[in-house]
Each structure stands twice: as structure tokens, then as C-alpha cells.
Motif scaffolding. Structure first.
Motif, PDB file in Angstrom:
ATOM      1  N   ASP A 195      89.113  12.011  45.834  1.00  9.65           N
ATOM      2  CA  ASP A 195      87.900  11.532  46.507  1.00  9.65           C
ATOM      3  C   ASP A 195      87.659  12.287  47.804  1.00  9.65           C
ATOM      4  OD1 ASP A 195      87.499   9.671  44.484  1.00  9.65           O
ATOM      5  OD2 ASP A 195      88.652   8.112  45.506  1.00  9.65           O
ATOM      6  N   GLY A 196      87.948  13.597  47.784  1.00  7.27           N
ATOM      7  CA  GLY A 196      87.677  14.462  48.929  1.00  7.27           C
ATOM      8  C   GLY A 196      88.759  14.501  49.977  1.00  7.27           C
ATOM      9  N   GLU A 197      89.802  13.701  49.853  1.00  4.67           N
ATOM     10  CA  GLU A 197      90.886  13.686  50.834  1.00  4.67           C
ATOM     11  C   GLU A 197      92.113  14.389  50.265  1.00  4.67           C
ATOM     12  OE1 GLU A 197      91.804   9.888  52.403  1.00  4.67           O
ATOM     13  OE2 GLU A 197      89.736   9.422  52.975  1.00  4.67           O
ATOM     14  N   ARG A 198      92.661  15.306  51.065  1.00  5.79           N
ATOM     15  CA  ARG A 198      93.814  16.068  50.613  1.00  5.79           C
ATOM     16  C   ARG A 198      95.028  15.165  50.458  1.00  5.79           C
ATOM     17  NH1 ARG A 198      95.575  21.026  54.273  1.00  5.79           N
ATOM     18  NH2 ARG A 198      93.577  21.814  53.474  1.00  5.79           N
ATOM     19  N   VAL A 199      95.705  15.312  49.301  1.00  6.20           N
ATOM     20  CA  VAL A 199      96.944  14.564  49.080  1.00  6.20           C
ATOM     21  C   VAL A 199      98.129  15.495  48.871  1.00  6.20           C
ATOM     22  CG1 VAL A 199      95.769  12.547  48.109  1.00  6.20           C
ATOM     23  CG2 VAL A 199      96.479  14.397  46.582  1.00  6.20           C
ATOM     24  N   ALA A 200      97.849  16.781  48.643  1.00  4.78           N
ATOM     25  CA  ALA A 200      98.932  17.750  48.492  1.00  4.78           C
ATOM     26  C   ALA A 200      98.387  19.146  48.734  1.00  4.78           C
ATOM     27  CB  ALA A 200      99.562  17.662  47.102  1.00  4.78           C
ATOM     28  N   LEU A 201      99.242  20.040  49.231  1.00  3.93           N
ATOM     29  CA  LEU A 201      98.896  21.437  49.446  1.00  3.93           C
ATOM     30  C   LEU A 201     100.047  22.283  48.919  1.00  3.93           C
ATOM     31  CD1 LEU A 201      96.704  23.284  50.658  1.00  3.93           C
ATOM     32  CD2 LEU A 201      98.067  23.351  52.764  1.00  3.93           C
ATOM     33  N   LEU A 202      99.777  23.064  47.902  1.00  5.99           N
ATOM     34  CA  LEU A 202     100.797  23.863  47.234  1.00  5.99           C
ATOM     35  C   LEU A 202     100.621  25.331  47.577  1.00  5.99           C
ATOM     36  CD1 LEU A 202     100.522  22.234  43.679  1.00  5.99           C
ATOM     37  CD2 LEU A 202     102.052  21.572  45.541  1.00  5.99           C
ATOM     38  N   GLU A 203     101.711  25.992  47.982  1.00  9.70           N
ATOM     39  CA  GLU A 203     101.677  27.430  48.238  1.00  9.70           C
ATOM     40  C   GLU A 203     102.106  28.166  46.978  1.00  9.70           C
ATOM     41  OE1 GLU A 203     103.867  28.495  51.716  1.00  9.70           O
ATOM     42  OE2 GLU A 203     102.104  28.198  52.984  1.00  9.70           O
ATOM     43  N   MET A 204     101.302  29.121  46.584  1.00 11.91           N
ATOM     44  CA  MET A 204     101.513  29.815  45.316  1.00 11.91           C
ATOM     45  C   MET A 204     102.451  31.000  45.499  1.00 11.91           C
ATOM     46  SD  MET A 204      98.593  31.530  42.913  1.00 11.91           S
ATOM     47  CE  MET A 204      99.047  32.466  41.444  1.00 11.91           C
ATOM     48  N   ASP A 205     103.425  31.107  44.626  1.00 11.81           N
ATOM     49  CA  ASP A 205     104.326  32.255  44.609  1.00 11.81           C
ATOM     50  C   ASP A 205     103.541  33.471  44.133  1.00 11.81           C
ATOM     51  OD1 ASP A 205     106.264  34.145  44.263  1.00 11.81           O
ATOM     52  OD2 ASP A 205     107.421  33.013  42.775  1.00 11.81           O
ATOM     53  N   ARG A 206     103.451  34.485  44.988  1.00  9.63           N
ATOM     54  CA  ARG A 206     102.610  35.650  44.655  1.00  9.63           C
ATOM     55  C   ARG A 206     103.215  36.515  43.565  1.00  9.63           C
ATOM     56  NH1 ARG A 206     103.638  40.182  48.456  1.00  9.63           N
ATOM     57  NH2 ARG A 206     101.408  40.649  48.336  1.00  9.63           N
ATOM     58  N   TRP A 207     104.469  36.287  43.195  1.00 10.85           N
ATOM     59  CA  TRP A 207     105.108  37.064  42.128  1.00 10.85           C
ATOM     60  C   TRP A 207     105.370  36.192  40.895  1.00 10.85           C
ATOM     61  CZ3 TRP A 207     104.481  41.855  43.208  1.00 10.85           C
ATOM     62  CH2 TRP A 207     104.515  42.298  44.533  1.00 10.85           C
ATOM     63  N   MET A 208     104.592  35.160  40.739  1.00  9.84           N
ATOM     64  CA  MET A 208     104.784  34.223  39.632  1.00  9.84           C
ATOM     65  C   MET A 208     104.663  34.931  38.274  1.00  9.84           C
ATOM     66  SD  MET A 208     102.702  30.663  39.081  1.00  9.84           S
ATOM     67  CE  MET A 208     103.230  30.035  40.665  1.00  9.84           C
ATOM     68  N   HIS A 209     105.497  34.500  37.306  1.00  5.08           N
ATOM     69  CA  HIS A 209     105.528  35.129  35.982  1.00  5.08           C
ATOM     70  C   HIS A 209     105.904  34.064  34.959  1.00  5.08           C
ATOM     71  CE1 HIS A 209     106.699  37.903  32.717  1.00  5.08           C
ATOM     72  NE2 HIS A 209     105.986  38.821  33.358  1.00  5.08           N
TER      73      HIS A 209
END
Length: 814
Positions: free
Chosen positions: A276-290
Motif C-alpha cells: 500500500d505504498g509503504e516500504r516493508v523491505a529493501l533488497l540489495e541485488m548481487d551484481r554477479w548473480m547467476h
């Protein structure tokens, strides 16, 4: 109309021995002209029987015994003759034609005879029952409970017939389908009431690779890009886990990895999960994901406490910059035009979310109050003695809405028995939920029965009841159940009167729910669903993506709805000088001064586009991935707009792709390749009808953009229609079609008729179709005239009794 007869007659006509065309107004006189019944029969014998006789049987059809006075005995053939004559396709191009207005007199005489025969022996047609299809089921649930569901999660695809998914005679029941409705009733009742005992499950929301993810998606918080934003129904208060996965290249490398997205070296891509527009989580993406990683190309949140009910869940990237773009000269609008860039080096790619999965509840802590619960529980018992009266009030109110008529005592008793059994241990909410489940699983909710009076025998006609008429009307105009006012006038019996019926139709057309006509009627009639099947070659069309395709479809739906809302002429469908666009579609068309995602009405800057024949939705879905298809476009016009579908090609006919693409050191245009393809008389017999229509639209490329050259050569769109009219482009084609408005008008009327009635249009319905079209002509062909004409017709308000329809479920009256 019987397609077999259509194909037979069309095929026979195409095989006529060609001769110089005298034309209706030619001075080259043939011996026979039609001025009476006998003369009309003579025209048929002289110009049709020469091929359609007992010996030659061209198209497996003989007209040797055909006479105007007995035409009603072979009504399907007579009506097909009328259709071909009105479209100017009979006799075919190059064949001998009678002089003067003989063909006009013939078709008018044939129509008059068929209309008189129908008046002497009226037949409103009939159907056994109708079942709620996916779209109607969704709207019925929302109307009853205020709960938005995706019927595709529960019900199989609807079978289509005569263009539409609401045709009764193909809505057969099967054990699988029955099980689907029962499961849907169980799940939806739990979502509506809430289920504190819910066990963990997963719901997946896919994002096709055709979706561009450089911009904010609708519903997502500002400052984000890509991803998805969905309305998810949480069954209970509890802990849920949100998982996202990413698009990757075939080698397993995630799109937007460290090599192809150097911009992520200083600041990693972040995925925000919001409710509903409110942040509940923030995930940092692994730039070398495979994909070979332990978690593959997926990321998950920790368990998050969420209140039950409907909430908007968004998974999207935090947007830090505009870009990057793969080409500074001509940036591609489709951000995932190629996954091969995942292995390149530089600043030229972005990660893309592939799907969002909502899992849970892992634990539950109760059920919160929600708008849906408040809509259900309009009373709250303060003591055990108040529970059953309160339940009776709730079930009676919901039952009347669900069954679309007042509850009979046996209905109420049956539903209350479900409540009593479930609430035996004092669980009031469980009793209500069980009664609601029984209500949604009832044939009286899933089906629409139209019970004949008890004294009506099979084969006799009868006027359907007021509540059945109300349901027919609401599902026609709204694809939803009758509202309170419509049920009220049905209860009083006033709806059966012409005046009240017309008042209700006009009221319902003014209601926003009438916008269902755009996607439900126009979308299916014009076959806009075929747009989902077309994915233009990315090497030639890197700017085409899902959002553009959605905008194309939305343009046509909004355009049709505007004709209904403003009560415009149906001929505007083919000739309007305005349309509805957002910034993305306006850019595609080259229309300046349009910004934002909001659709608004704009006038075309020139006359190259008019009506639906200039809509990118129609032009794209009648193209191939790598080139335009004059054949598909011509076939679409003949079949969808004119109601005269060509027969399928004979077996063994080679595809156009088998014709060489180049000759003499240069690439050939589509027209040049088609001319080689139709050099065979077998091919030419059909292509001479379709190709001139499609070639007139060839200035519109694969995605509907205007063009003047193909493969470096100037386009040649000149041609001659089957009736001899010369055309050079879209404007000439529109004028030629509008010069023969009767086929356009009647085909529109016939499709509206079929959609409204929920059954195929038969030959005995054609006199009614003609009567509606003639009445609408007196009202300048306004949309309301057609809709009122259909609603006031005997076919809409009456029915012929059928043996199967005499009883409802379990042999009881429905």
C-alpha cells in the motif's frame, strides 16, 4: 451464419469462368433483368446455376431448384446469397453480371420474402442456460462482496464461439469445470471472511520479458522503475515472505550483471518491496548473480507481518538515473530487447524482475476487519440467541444478490442449513463462511436459467420473466449482475414494459460499468486478443514492447466506449478523425503534444488514419513478426467488418515465405512476392478478394507506423476491389467500404445481437437483424439505436422452450 454454407457458396462463386465485366450500369445488355419474382428466379438461373448446378456442384452447392417463393425452405442458403449480394461479391470479379439494377432488385426481393416468411412464423430462438464465464464471474464476485479476484486462478479458459466467450451452447459442464467452480467458491469465501487457520501457500505474479522496465509501473511508488504492482488478497493477519527472481540470459547470467552494468559498481541495484505504498523491505541485488548460485537468481525478504485483506503489493527497483540506453542515436523503448547483452562489457543494461511470489502465512495472529468483511457482516450478534436471526439477515441479503432474484423459502432454508451445520459449535463466522461458500457453488449463482411458464410445451415461445430479463440486460451492458434499481423494477414487473425498459437501458449506458462493452464486446468482435500472439521481430522493431501493445488495445477499447458514451454513429467506427492516446502511443503515431500515461482524445493531424483501420492494434495483430500481411488484413476486413469470410486455402498451397525474398540483386516488397504467389489460378481465386484490401493498408508497417518504402523500394498500394472500385490507399479503402454501408452495419448488428443473446445468430434471426439496422438508419445509426433495437427485439425478450430447459438442478425449477 452457417460457416460451411458460407465457404461452399464462396468457393463456388470463385470458380466461375471469367468473362468481361458488364457492371450494373453498363450498356452491354444481357437478356435478363429482374423486375418481378419470376425475373429474379431467372437471374439466379442464368447467372448462378451455370456453376451451382447438379452436375458441376461448384462449392458443393446446387441452385437448380432454387426459387424466390420457396427461399425460406433453405433459409441458410438464401441468407448467404443476401450477404454476398449486399457485399458486391456475387457474381465474382470478371464474371457475367446482369444489367442495370437487377442484382439490387434480386437482393431486395429476397430480403422482403425472407422477412415476410419470418413474420408469418416468428422464431425468437432459444438456449438452455448460460454459465458465468471468467469475466462475468469476476464482476459478479466483486458486485456481491467487493472482492477483486482473478478468475483465471480458478477457472479454465472459456470456449469461444461466434467470436464471443458467452455463447451458451459451447458452455458445456465437465467434472473438471465443476470442480473448478467448487474450489473457487471455497477459496473466495475464505478470502472474503478471512481464515485464521490458513496454511502457507504461494501466489506467483509473472512479468513477461516483453515488458519494458525502465519506467515506473502503474500503482508503484514514485521514484521506482520496472517490477510489478499487484492487488493481493491476504487470507489472514500473519507473517508472509516476498520473493523476487530476475530475468537471465540462456547461459544463466542475470541481465544487468556486473560486466554489462558498470554503473552498479558504486551503488548496487536495490529492490523495494512495498505494501500500500509503504516500504516493508529493501533488497540489495548481487551484481554477479547467476543461476548456478545457491539461491539461483532469486532474493527473498524476511517474514513480514501483514494484516489480512486486499493490499497493493509492489516489487520494483529504486530508480537513481535515467537510462542507461543501448543506443544514444535511437534509444530502444524495449529495455529487454535482447538478453545477449548480459555478456557484454560496459554501461548498457539494467536488471529486470521476472516474477514476484507472495508466500504465507507462515504464522497467523487473527483476522482483521476489512471492507469486504464489513460488507458481509452488516449485523453483529451480541449473544448466542442473536446469532441465527443475524445470520438469516446476512444470508437473505447476500442470497438475493447472488441469485439475482428474491429468495424463495426453499432457497433460504437450504442456505441456512449450511449455516446451522457449520455453526453448531457456536462459531458464527464459520457458519456464515460456509453458507457463503454454498451460495457461490450453487447452480443458481453459476448459471442463468430462464424458466418457461408451466403451461408452455417444448417448441412453443414464451416471454422470459422480469428477473431473467434484468440479468440478460445487465450482463449484456455491464458484464455484471443487476444492481438494486434494476432488481427493484424487475420485482414490480415494470421492466417488462417498453418505456421502463428503455429508461433502464439509457440509465445503464450512462453508468461507468457500461465501459465493459469496450473490452468485452468490441474487444472480442474485433479480435483484439490476437494482439497477445504477435511479437514483432526485435531486430526490426526494437521499440515494440508490452506497454505499447497494451496501449494499442486500450486505444480501441476507449474509442468504442466513447462512441457508446457520446451516442455517436456506428459509422464513426470506420471514419472518425479522432482517437485516444497516451504519450507512448502518440509518439508511436507521430502525434505531438501528448505527455503522460493518461489517455486523452486527440484529433489526427492528417487523413492517413481514420477509424479502426488506422488503429495500431488492428494493424499489428494482422501482421507477421517480420513483415506486414496484406492477406491477413484483407481477410480480417472481410471476416470481421463485412461478415464474408473467405474459405480456408486448399491443402498443399505454399506459404508466402516459400517465395524468394530477393530477385535481381534487391529485396522484393511484400506486394511483389504476393504477385508471384498468386500467379496460380488456385491461389488467385481467393487472393483477388483479400489482397487489394490488405495492400491498401500496406503503408502501415508491422506495428502500425506510417511508411512509404519497404526494403528500400517505394510502396505500391494501388489495387482494385472485387466490385471494380479502384483504390490507392487507406482513404480510398474507407470510402469504398462506406459506399456500401449495409454490410458494415449488418455485421456490427449481428455481432451485437450474438453477444447480447449469448447464442449464435441463425438464419431465422437475419430478418430481426435487418429490422434493427433499418430502424437505426432512421436515427443516424446512433449506438443507442442498435442497443435499444436488440434489447426490444423478441429474440432478447422471448425464447422458444426447450426440453432441457424445463427443469433446473436436480429436477427442480430454477
Amino acid at each position: 451464419m452457417n460457416y460451411v454454407v458460407s465457404a461452399m457458396l464462396f468457393a463456388g462463386l470463385l470458380m466461375v469462368t471469367l468473362a468481361p465485366d458488364a457492371g450494373p450500369g453498363s450498356s452491354a445488355a444481357y437478356a435478363i433483368g429482374a423486375t418481378s419474382s419470376e425475373d429474379s428466379d431467372a437471374v439466379v438461373q442464368a447467372y448462378c446455376v451455370r456453376c451451382h448446378n447438379d452436375r458441376m456442384l461448384r462449392g458443393n452447392l446446387s441452385l437448380e431448384g432454387f426459387t424466390l417463393d420457396t427461399a425460406e425452405e433453405t433459409g441458410d442458403i438464401a441468407e448467404m446469397m443476401i450477404r454476398k449480394l449486399r457485399a458486391g461479391m456475387m457474381p465474382p470479379p470478371g464474371a457475367r453480371r446482369p444489367p442495370g439494377d437487377s442484382l439490387l432488385v434480386l437482393v431486395e426481393s429476397l430480403e422482403a420474402h425472407m422477412d415476410e416468411a419470418a413474420a408469418a412464423n416468428p422464431n425468437p430462438g432459444g438456449r438452455t442456460f448460460q454459465r458465468l464465464n471468467r469475466a462475468e464471474y469476476e464482476r459478479s464476485i466483486y458486485d456481491l462482496l467487493g472482492l477483486q479476484v482473478d478468475a483465471g486462478d480458478y477457472l479454465p479458459l472459456d470456449t469461444k464461439s461466434a467470436n464471443f466467450d458467452n455463447i451458451a451452447d459451447v458452455q458445456m459442464m465437465s467434472p473438471t469445470l465443476l470442480d473448478s467452480y467448487l474450489n473457487a467458491a471455497a477459496e473466495i469465501s475464505r478470502l472474503a471472511v478471512g481464515n485464521a487457520d490458513a496454511t502457507a501457500s504461494e501466489s506467483q505474479y509473472r512479468i513477461p520479458r516483453w515488458v519494458s522496465q525502465t519506467e515506473r509501473v502503474d500503482g508503484a511508488p514514485f521514484g521506482t522503475r520496472g517490477g510489478t504492482s499487484v492487488l493481493h488478497n491476504f487470507p489472514a493477519d500473519g507473517e508472509y515472505v516476498f520473493r523476487v527472481s530476475f530475468h537471465h540470459e540462456t547461459t544463466g547470467t542475470v541481465v544487468g550483471n556486473g560486466r554489462s552494468a558498470l554503473q552498479t559498481a558504486d551503488a548496487l541495484e536495490q529492490v523495494e518491496i512495498s505494501i500500500d505504498g509503504e516500504r516493508v523491505a529493501l533488497l540489495e541485488m548481487d551484481r554477479w548473480m547467476h543461476v548456478s548460485d545457491p539461491n539461483s537468481v532469486e532474493m527473498s525478504t524476511e517474514p513480514i507481518l501483514v494484516a489480512g485483506g486486499a493490499h497493493r503489493v509492489t516489487a520494483a527497483f529504486i530508480k537513481r538515473t535515467d537510462g542507461p540506453v543501448q543506443d544514444l542515436i535511437s534509444p530502444h523503448d524495449w529495455s529487454l530487447a535482447s538478453t545477449a547483452i548480459a555478456g557484454t562489457y560496459g554501461v548498457n543494461s539494467l536488471p529486470h524482475i521476472r516474477d514476484l511470489v507472495v508466500g504465507g502465512p507462515l504464522t497467523t495472529v487473527g483476522v482483521s476487519d476489512t471492507p469486504v468483511r464489513r460488507r458481509i457482516f452488516t449485523c453483529t450478534p451480541a449473544s448466542p440467541n442473536e446469532q441465527r436471526p443475524c445470520a438469516n439477515e446476512i444470508i437473505s441479503r447476500l442470497g438475493e444478490q447472488a441469485f439475482r432474484r428474491p429468495l424463495r423459502e426453499e432457497d433460504r432454508s437450504a442456505l441456512m442449513s449450511f449455516y446451522d451445520e457449520a455453526a453448531a459449535e457456536g462459531d458464527f463466522e464459520l457458519g456464515i463462511r460456509t453458507a457463503l461458500e454454498a451460495m457461490l457453488a450453487s447452480p443458481r449463482f453459476v448459471f442463468r436459467f430462464e424458466q418457461p411458464p408451466g403451461d408452455v410445451a417444448a417448441g412453443q415461445t414464451y416471454r422470459i420473466g422480469a428477473f431473467a430479463l434484468a440479468s440478460r440486460l445487465s450482463y449484456f451492458l455491464w458484464a455484471a449482475p443487476p444492481d438494486a434499481e434494476l432488481r427493484q423494477v424487475a420485482a414490480s414487473g415494470a421492466l417488462l414494459g417498453d418505456g421502463v425498459l428503455e429508461t433502464q437501458v439509457l440509465r445503464m449506458l450512462a453508468d461507468p460499468k457500461a465501459e465493459a462493452l469496450g473490452p468485452r464486446f468490441a474487444g472480442q468482435w474485433l479480435r483484439l486478443q490476437d494482439l497477445d500472439k504477435i511479437h514483432p521481430d526485435v531486430r526490426l522493431q526494437p521499440d515494440f514492447h508490452q506497454q505499447l501493445a497494451d496501449a494499442m488495445r486500450r486505444e480501441t477499447e476507449l474509442f468504442f466506449n466513447s462512441l457508446v458514451r457520446d451516442d455517436r454513429s456506428v459509422l464513426d467506427l470506420y471514419a472518425a478523425d479522432y482517437t485516444f492516446v497516451n504519450e507512448r502511443l502518440a509518439k508511436h503515431y507521430g502525434i505531438p503534444g501528448v505527455s503522460g500515461e493518461h489517455f486523452r482524445r486527440v484529433n489526427y493531424p492528417d487523413d492517413t488514419r481514420r477509424g479502426v483501420l488506422g488503429h495500431a492494434s488492428i494493424l499489428t495483430m494482422t501482421s507477421h513478426a517480420g513483415r506486414t500481411s496484406p492477406v491477413l488484413r484483407g481477410k480480417w476486413v472481410m471476416e470481421v467488418l463485412l461478415g464474408t469470410p473467405p474459405p480456408p486455402p486448399p491443402p498443399g498451397i505454399p506459404d508466402l515465405e516459400e517465395v524468394d525474398e530477393a530477385a535481381g540483386g534487391r529485396m522484393l516488397t511484400t506486394r511483389e512476392r504476393m504477385e508471384q504467389h498468386r500467379a496460380s489460378p488456385t491461389c488467385n481465386s481467393c487472393h483477388r478478394f483479400m489482397d487489394p484490401i490488405g495492400l491498401a493498408l500496406d503503408n502501415f508497417g508491422v506495428t502500425g507506423k506510417w511508411r512509404t518504402r519497404e526494403n528500400g523500394s517505394p510502396l505500391d498500394t494501388r489495387g482494385e476491389l472485387y466490385d471494380g472500385t479502384p483504390i490507392t490507399g487507406p482513404a480510398d479503402l474507407r470510402r469504398a467500404l462506406l459506399n456500401r454501408p449495409i454490410p458494415l452495419i449488418r455485421t456490427f448488428t449481428e455481432n451485437l445481437f450474438a453477444y447480447a443473446l449469448g447464442r449464435r445468430v441463425e438464419h431465422f434471426d437475419q430478418p430481426t437483424v435487418r429490422a434493427i439496422a433499418r430502424a437505426a438508419e432512421a436515427d443516424d445509426y446512433r449506438m443507442s439505436a442498435f442497443i435499444l433495437g436488440v434489447v426490444k427485439s423478441d429474440a432478447f425478450r422471448m425464447q422458444r422452450a426447450n426440453v432441457v430447459a424445463q427443469q433446473g438442478p436436480e429436477g427442480q425449477k430454477p
